[in-house]
Design an enzyme around this catalytic site. Structure first.
Site, PDB file in Angstrom:
ATOM      1  N   ASN A 162       0.835  -1.198   0.000  1.00  0.00           N
ATOM      2  CA  ASN A 162       0.000   0.000   0.000  1.00  0.00           C
ATOM      3  C   ASN A 162       0.873   1.253   0.000  1.00  0.00           C
ATOM      4  O   ASN A 162       1.953   1.280   0.602  1.00  0.00           O
ATOM      5  CB  ASN A 162      -1.026   0.000   1.145  1.00  0.00           C
ATOM      6  CG  ASN A 162      -0.451  -0.241   2.519  1.00  0.00           C
ATOM      7  OD1 ASN A 162       0.581  -0.901   2.663  1.00  0.00           O
ATOM      8  ND2 ASN A 162      -1.101   0.268   3.537  1.00  0.00           N
ATOM      9  N   CYS A 203     -10.652  -3.775  -4.116  1.00  0.00           N
ATOM     10  CA  CYS A 203      -9.601  -4.744  -4.476  1.00  0.00           C
ATOM     11  C   CYS A 203     -10.204  -6.082  -4.885  1.00  0.00           C
ATOM     12  O   CYS A 203      -9.653  -6.776  -5.744  1.00  0.00           O
ATOM     13  CB  CYS A 203      -8.611  -4.919  -3.333  1.00  0.00           C
ATOM     14  SG  CYS A 203      -7.518  -3.489  -3.204  1.00  0.00           S
ATOM     15  N   CYS A 244     -10.289  -5.089   0.590  1.00  0.00           N
ATOM     16  CA  CYS A 244     -11.399  -4.135   0.513  1.00  0.00           C
ATOM     17  C   CYS A 244     -12.247  -4.438  -0.728  1.00  0.00           C
ATOM     18  O   CYS A 244     -11.834  -5.181  -1.631  1.00  0.00           O
ATOM     19  CB  CYS A 244     -10.873  -2.709   0.492  1.00  0.00           C
ATOM     20  SG  CYS A 244     -10.231  -2.184  -1.103  1.00  0.00           S
ATOM     21  N   GLU A 255       0.273   5.206   0.659  1.00  0.00           N
ATOM     22  CA  GLU A 255      -0.693   6.222   1.100  1.00  0.00           C
ATOM     23  C   GLU A 255      -0.295   7.608   0.610  1.00  0.00           C
ATOM     24  O   GLU A 255       0.792   7.812   0.060  1.00  0.00           O
ATOM     25  CB  GLU A 255      -0.815   6.153   2.629  1.00  0.00           C
ATOM     26  CG  GLU A 255      -1.363   4.789   3.061  1.00  0.00           C
ATOM     27  CD  GLU A 255      -1.633   4.671   4.555  1.00  0.00           C
ATOM     28  OE1 GLU A 255      -1.173   5.529   5.333  1.00  0.00           O
ATOM     29  OE2 GLU A 255      -2.316   3.701   4.920  1.00  0.00           O
ATOM     30  N   GLU A 260      -2.931  -4.710  -3.095  1.00  0.00           N
ATOM     31  CA  GLU A 260      -3.399  -5.558  -4.194  1.00  0.00           C
ATOM     32  C   GLU A 260      -3.303  -4.810  -5.517  1.00  0.00           C
ATOM     33  O   GLU A 260      -2.930  -5.386  -6.547  1.00  0.00           O
ATOM     34  CB  GLU A 260      -4.858  -5.985  -3.953  1.00  0.00           C
ATOM     35  CG  GLU A 260      -5.071  -6.868  -2.734  1.00  0.00           C
ATOM     36  CD  GLU A 260      -5.356  -6.076  -1.457  1.00  0.00           C
ATOM     37  OE1 GLU A 260      -4.813  -4.958  -1.304  1.00  0.00           O
ATOM     38  OE2 GLU A 260      -6.097  -6.588  -0.612  1.00  0.00           O
TER      39      GLU A 260
HETATM   40  N1  THU Z   1      -5.259  -1.711   2.523  1.00  0.00           N
HETATM   41  C1  THU Z   1      -4.698  -2.490   1.558  1.00  0.00           C
HETATM   42  O1  THU Z   1      -3.588  -2.212   1.087  1.00  0.00           O
HETATM   43  N2  THU Z   1      -5.392  -3.575   1.143  1.00  0.00           N
HETATM   44  C2  THU Z   1      -6.596  -3.956   1.633  1.00  0.00           C
HETATM   45  O2  THU Z   1      -7.182  -4.912   1.137  1.00  0.00           O
HETATM   46  C3  THU Z   1      -7.187  -3.247   2.770  1.00  0.00           C
HETATM   47  C4  THU Z   1      -6.560  -1.955   3.096  1.00  0.00           C
HETATM   48  C5  THU Z   1      -4.523  -0.522   2.969  1.00  0.00           C
HETATM   49  C6  THU Z   1      -5.114   0.777   2.495  1.00  0.00           C
HETATM   50  C7  THU Z   1      -4.574   1.739   3.551  1.00  0.00           C
HETATM   51  O3  THU Z   1      -3.284   2.165   3.152  1.00  0.00           O
HETATM   52  C8  THU Z   1      -4.447   0.894   4.802  1.00  0.00           C
HETATM   53  O4  THU Z   1      -4.517  -0.461   4.370  1.00  0.00           O
HETATM   54  C9  THU Z   1      -5.540   1.148   5.832  1.00  0.00           C
HETATM   55  O5  THU Z   1      -6.799   1.091   5.255  1.00  0.00           O
END
Ligand code: THU
Length: 141
Positions: free
Chosen positions: A50, A97, A94, A52, A63
């Site tokens: 991830n 994804c 999520c 941000e 993902e």
């Molecule tokens: N996140 C992911 O990378 N994948 C997921 O399936 C769920 C959430 C990340 C997004 C964000 O940077 C952090 O987790 C908190 O939501």
């Protein structure tokens, strides 16, 4: 080597890739690092973390990063997915994804959800995204 242990070994390298890339996550706002690895139909492994952003909605999931790496390498089919986070129970991809993974995988594509502590949940894309929106829905009636 029997096919079962060969399968286990293949899965292990995907887990290792997801575990390693998680450390690279850029998550200064949530402090929640996620790693993902997908196996392309060629057998190659693609990983992503991830990333941000101070403008929160601009952040991207692990993902999405793994899928982007796969497509950038010229592959558009995935056969296996691993996602890992430091969470009390196996991370759940999520909604967005799930749809992104469904674009490139099939309903039976295994998805292995992990905690860094070693908990594991095995599911597949059909279970994660029942009733997925697909090209069928865009056909004229
Ligand atoms: N996140 C992911 O990378 N994948 C997921 O399936 C769920 C959430 C990340 C997004 C964000 O940077 C952090 O987790 C908190 O939501």
């Amino acid at each position: 080597m029997g096919s079962k242990s060969a399968q286990g070994d293949r899965c292990m390298s995907l887990k290792k890739a997801a575990t390693a890339v998680r450390e690279k996550a850029y998550a200064p706002y949530s402090n929640f690092k996620v790693g993902a690895a997908v196996r392309g139909a060629s057998g190659a492994i693609y990983s992503g973390c991830n990333v941000e952003n101070v403008a929160y909605p601009e952040g991207t999931c692990a993902e999405a990063g793994a899928i982007a790496a796969m497509v950038a390498a010229g592959e558009t089919k995935l056969t296996e997915v691993v996602v890992i986070a430091d969470s009390p129970l196996p991370i759940s991809p999520c909604g967005g994804c799930r749809q992104k993974l469904a674009e490139f995988g099939g309903p039976d594509t295994p998805v292995i959800l992990l905690t860094v502590q070693g908990q594991e949940q095995v599911t597949n894309l059909a279970e994660l995204l029942p009733g997925a929106f697909s090209t069928e829905h865009m056909e004229k009636s």
